[in-house]
Design an enzyme around this catalytic site. Structure first.
Site, PDB file in Angstrom:
ATOM      1  N   LYS A   1       0.858  14.579   0.385  1.00  0.00           N
ATOM      2  CA  LYS A   1      -0.509  14.844  -0.066  1.00  0.00           C
ATOM      3  C   LYS A   1      -0.715  16.328  -0.389  1.00  0.00           C
ATOM      4  O   LYS A   1      -1.737  16.737  -0.911  1.00  0.00           O
ATOM      5  CB  LYS A   1      -1.515  14.380   0.987  1.00  0.00           C
ATOM      6  CG  LYS A   1      -1.497  12.857   1.193  1.00  0.00           C
ATOM      7  CD  LYS A   1      -2.461  12.431   2.289  1.00  0.00           C
ATOM      8  CE  LYS A   1      -2.366  10.959   2.659  1.00  0.00           C
ATOM      9  NZ  LYS A   1      -3.050  10.061   1.705  1.00  0.00           N
TER      10      LYS A   1
ATOM     11  N   HIS B   1       0.798  -1.232   0.000  1.00  0.00           N
ATOM     12  CA  HIS B   1       0.000   0.000   0.000  1.00  0.00           C
ATOM     13  C   HIS B   1       0.824   1.273   0.000  1.00  0.00           C
ATOM     14  O   HIS B   1       0.265   2.361   0.139  1.00  0.00           O
ATOM     15  CB  HIS B   1      -0.927   0.050   1.212  1.00  0.00           C
ATOM     16  CG  HIS B   1      -1.991  -0.992   1.211  1.00  0.00           C
ATOM     17  ND1 HIS B   1      -3.231  -0.790   0.648  1.00  0.00           N
ATOM     18  CD2 HIS B   1      -2.000  -2.238   1.700  1.00  0.00           C
ATOM     19  CE1 HIS B   1      -3.966  -1.883   0.814  1.00  0.00           C
ATOM     20  NE2 HIS B   1      -3.234  -2.782   1.449  1.00  0.00           N
TER      21      HIS B   1
ATOM     22  N   THR C   1      -8.533   6.456  -2.150  1.00  0.00           N
ATOM     23  CA  THR C   1      -9.884   5.932  -2.259  1.00  0.00           C
ATOM     24  C   THR C   1     -10.869   7.088  -2.069  1.00  0.00           C
ATOM     25  O   THR C   1     -11.977   7.055  -2.597  1.00  0.00           O
ATOM     26  CB  THR C   1     -10.157   4.834  -1.207  1.00  0.00           C
ATOM     27  OG1 THR C   1      -9.658   5.270   0.058  1.00  0.00           O
ATOM     28  CG2 THR C   1      -9.492   3.535  -1.588  1.00  0.00           C
TER      29      THR C   1
END
Ligand code: 26V
Length: 812
Positions: free
Chosen positions: A554, A356, A656
């Site tokens: 991010k 991941h 997601t």
């Protein structure tokens, strides 16, 4: 419609209040009512779960066991009612009692048994397994404390413990008749014979006791009920004498350790916490309890292990449960007396590993010394696995370089010898997958190219997905009813059908209604913002939302830089920024990640200045919603116009949230990273706002990247960075944001904020302009909803089932 009878619901509800609580209805609190409804729902779940298990057992089906240190399941009542198909009937029944179901569901606690994407993915996968009527079960830890609660004090994140009163949860079934004894610590006596005789004894161990607790997982329309099995570590005061060999009982009592601490708390994904012994003990505890459970069930119906892998699949959710490789070998070789080679084949065929993340700081390694102390037998087995593997390498390719061998070895040499959990997981699995196409490619080419060259057939991609039940039907009922009215209800169980919505694309009335639904969701979020932050935001403004863990990669900072740029363009240049915007942030920073916490402070400080500045005339508002968690995501996502997915290309494995926003009609501004790439392919380039460097460009760019050049050559950027450096946003605490400036200007600024600034600003400008054309915007929004059917976790699970697990849908 559900296939069972609703009439006994009322009896169950009344009986619970009367006989279990011993109360009269008038005296039942909200929580009592919630428990009574949950109890009535739970009874259906239990009945269906008996049927399901019976069906599985009678047909001797292959089962999948999803091992994960995290399951971010969220609240359960609403979703269970919906999946069972009794939501409306329950609502009507409660109305007769004067209870509003929509308010009652808000009383439920949100168990935060996960950090973020990885844990939520596990929860969506369980939902999909049950909805596809597949025998798939979750295995995890029943933490007392989930991820910390985030509170904001003067703009700073503070962490508060999140006690999950799991003992009182109506959804958790304590399996009083079952528990597992897990040895830990101690030493190994007797040596390991390399030629096939393995009879060492692990002695002087201490004992952990794992008590299973099940949360039942209902499939859509209630045909299948699987379970998530969570282990609590219990004190070992009262265990049964017959579990031990004669005479060992008193010795064993003497060796018991304070085992309750093990399931006390979930570790936050925090580089500072990596390497803590208790975390390793948790990983081992989960693996050992799960395998004992899996093998006990297997042995009820099978007498040899020859076909174990034809009946059992185990998926490792990241490397956290990678000790399963050694534990399964230990059981097969030490306990079942199976030959090493046979045991190794079974182990490999049983296990699959999902990666991941590529971030080096998140790749698990454990010092050999700690493993030797905690699980001495496993460390021996790991050495043996490694030695055989390295021999295989040299036999296979006599010219193999020392460097290649060193990279593939499970043991990383150095001042502190480490076990590389990813290498262990790769060597012990028949399948290694990434979670979006680009990520899976990078696993092959960047992360472990040597392994890929060795075993190309083991590597594959399984792009993530999310549950349409939770992430559309339950969290956005307005949109869900609207979709159902247009194309019928089948999309809930089969999201590939959602494309049918596009047939309405030229119907202006249809698009208008879509706009009204979005507006209603925005109004609800505006109300929440007012309540929580005492801030008024205009639902007519563009809701531009960045909600996820706070992390440099991010790039919440890129978003902030843009906001400051807009602010200064109005304030100093008198520019018109087009349509008013509300920038909404939400997300937690790991407790030890100081720079991420400074970003949270910066967002608050910028918000404070901008929200109050009369010169801005409410053209920009900035809001930070504290304590991002599943329940809050369910409010935020349906209200988004713009979804921020702006990680540095190559760094977000999949995402997601990006999928959830798009299927709720938000338009994405994003880099070509993770699943954004696949979202762009699905919705079409004209329905998404892609900007910034690509993965290849980032790679080519990095070696010569000098942020200062961008600073010198771009006056807008320079002005923003100077503002951050100055005390404009921190007059009360001068100088606090200087580290942000230094970080952004430092050579090797790893996240390329400045390199992507221009392209981001230009793309944001285009968004502002496009939004003004309401018909165009709504049509783009509709296409996002209609074209994101492949991001259902049902599709992902079907691919795992066919390509890795070999399990099948089984409705009976
Ligand atoms: C690391 C650690 C290390 C310290 C102990 C606790 C802990 C917990 C988690 C992690 C790293 C988890 C990696 C992760 O969450 N990856 C995310 O997985 C999502 C599901 O596949 C994916 O969508 C995100 O892009 C990816 O960042």
């Amino acid at each position: 419609m559900s296939y069972f009878d609703f009439s006994n619901f009322e009896t169950s509800f009344n009986n619970y209040i009367k006989y279990i609580l011993g109360k009269q209805f008038e005296h039942a609190s909200k929580n009592d009512q919630l428990n009574a409804v949950s109890y009535a729902v739970g009874k259906y779940l239990i009945d269906i779960s008996y049927d399901t298990q019976k069906r599985y057992q009678e047909n001797d089906v292959k089962r999948l066991h999803y091992l994960s240190l995290e399951f971010l399941i969220g609240r359960l009542l609403n979703n269970n009612l919906l999946n069972l198909g009794i939501y409306k009937r329950c609502k009507r029944f409660l109305e007769t009692k004067g209870i509003d179901l929509d308010l009652l569901v808000e009383e439920e606690r949100d168990p935060a048994l996960g950090n973020g994407g990885l844990g939520r993915l596990a929860a969506c996968f369980l939902d999909s397994l049950a909805c596809l009527n597949m025998p798939g079960f979750g295995y995890g830890i029943n933490y007392d404390y989930g991820l910390f609660k985030q509170v904001i004090v003067n703009g700073y994140q503070k962490e508060k413990p999140d006690y999950w009163p799991n003992r009182r949860s109506p959804w958790l079934i304590r399996r009083t008749e079952e528990r597992y004894m897990v040895p830990i610590y101690g030493r190994v006596e007797g040596s390991v014979d390399r030629d096939g005789e393995y009879n060492p004894t692990w002695t002087n161990w201490s004992l952990l006791i794992g008590r299973p607790h099940d949360i039942l997982v209902a499939g859509f329309e209630g045909r299948t009920v699987n379970y998530l099995r969570l282990f609590t570590a219990e004190a070992s005061e009262d265990f049964d004498i017959d579990i031990f060999n004669d005479g060992d009982y008193f010795k064993a009592v003497g060796r018991k350790i304070k085992s309750e601490t093990i399931s006390k708390i979930l570790y936050p994904s925090d580089s500072k916490e990596v390497g803590k012994e208790l975390r390793l003990v948790q990983e081992y505890f989960l693996v050992a309890c799960s395998l004992k459970d899996i093998i006990r069930k297997y042995e009820m119906d099978h007498h040899t292990f020859d076909h174990f892998h034809n009946k059992v699949a185990i998926q490792l959710n990241d490397t956290h449960p990678a000790l399963a490789v050694a534990e399964l070998m230990r059981i097969l070789v030490d306990e079942k007396g199976i030959q090493w080679e046979t045991a190794w084949e079974i182990t490999k065929k049983t296990l699959g590993y999902t990666n991941h993340t590529l971030l080096p700081e998140a790749l698990e390694t454990w010092p050999v010394t700690i493993l030797e102390r905690v699980v001495p037998r496993h460390m021996q087995l790991i050495y043996e696995i490694n030695q055989r593997f390295l021999e295989y390498l040299t036999v296979r390719d006599p010219d193999i370089t020392i460097e290649s061998i060193a990279k593939m070895s499970i043991i990383q040499e150095g001042p502190v010898k480490q076990v590389r959990m990813a290498n262990l997981a790769i060597i012990g699995s028949h399948s290694i997958n990434g979670v979006a196409r680009v990520h899976s490619d990078l696993v092959k080419t960047q992360l472990v190219p040597e392994f890929y060259r060795l075993w190309p057939e083991r590597f594959n991609n399984k792009t993530n997905g999310v549950s349409p039940r939770r992430w559309i039907a339950a969290c956005n009922p307005g949109l869900a009813d609207f979709i159902t009215e247009a194309i019928g209800r089948r999309w809930v169980g089969d999201l590939s059908r959602i494309w049918e919505l596009e047939t309405f694309e030229n119907d202006p009335g249809f698009l208008d209604r879509l706009g009204e639904i979005k507006l209603a969701n925005k109004e609800a979020l505006a109300t929440l913002i007012r309540k929580k932050l005492f801030l008024n935001v205009d639902p007519q403004s563009i809701f531009d939302i960045h909600a996820k863990r706070i992390h440099e990669y991010k790039r919440q900072l890129l978003n902030v830089i843009h906001i400051i740029h807009l602010y200064l363009s109005i304030k100093e240049d008198g520019k018109d920024i087009g349509h008013p915007r509300t920038f909404i942030f939400s997300g937690k920073a790991a407790p030890g990640y100081h720079f991420a916490k400074l970003i949270i402070k910066l967002i608050h400080s910028v918000a404070n200045v901008i929200n109050k500045d009369p010169d801005i005339h409410d053209m920009i508002k900035v809001a930070f919603l504290p304590d991002y968690r599943v329940t809050l995501a369910e409010r935020i996502i349906p209200a988004a116009d713009v979804s921020e997915q702006i990680s540095t290309a190559g760094m977000e494995a999949s995402g997601t949230g990006n999928m959830k926003f798009a299927m709720n009609g938000a338009l994405t501004i994003g880099t070509l990273d993770g699943a954004n790439i696949e979202i762009a392919e699905q919705v079409g380039g004209e329905n998404i706002y892609i900007f910034g460097l690509t993965v290849d460009e980032v790679e080519a760019f990095r070696p010569n990247y000098e942020p200062k050049t961008f600073y010198d050559e771009d006056p807008d950027l320079k002005r923003v960075l100077k503002a951050i450096y100055s005390n404009l946003f921190c007059s009360d605490e001068p100088g606090i944001f200087k580290p942000v400036f230094s970080q952004l200007m430092g050579n090797g600024e790893h996240y390329l904020h400045l390199a992507d600034f221009r392209s981001y600003v230009a793309t944001q400008l285009k968004i502002g302009n496009d939004y003004k054309d309401r018909a165009k915007w709504l049509s783009m929004s509709l296409k996002n909803i209609a074209r994101t059917g492949m991001f259902s976790s049902d599709r992902a699970i079907q691919e795992y089932a066919d390509g890795i697990w070999g399990i099948r849908s089984f409705r009976g």
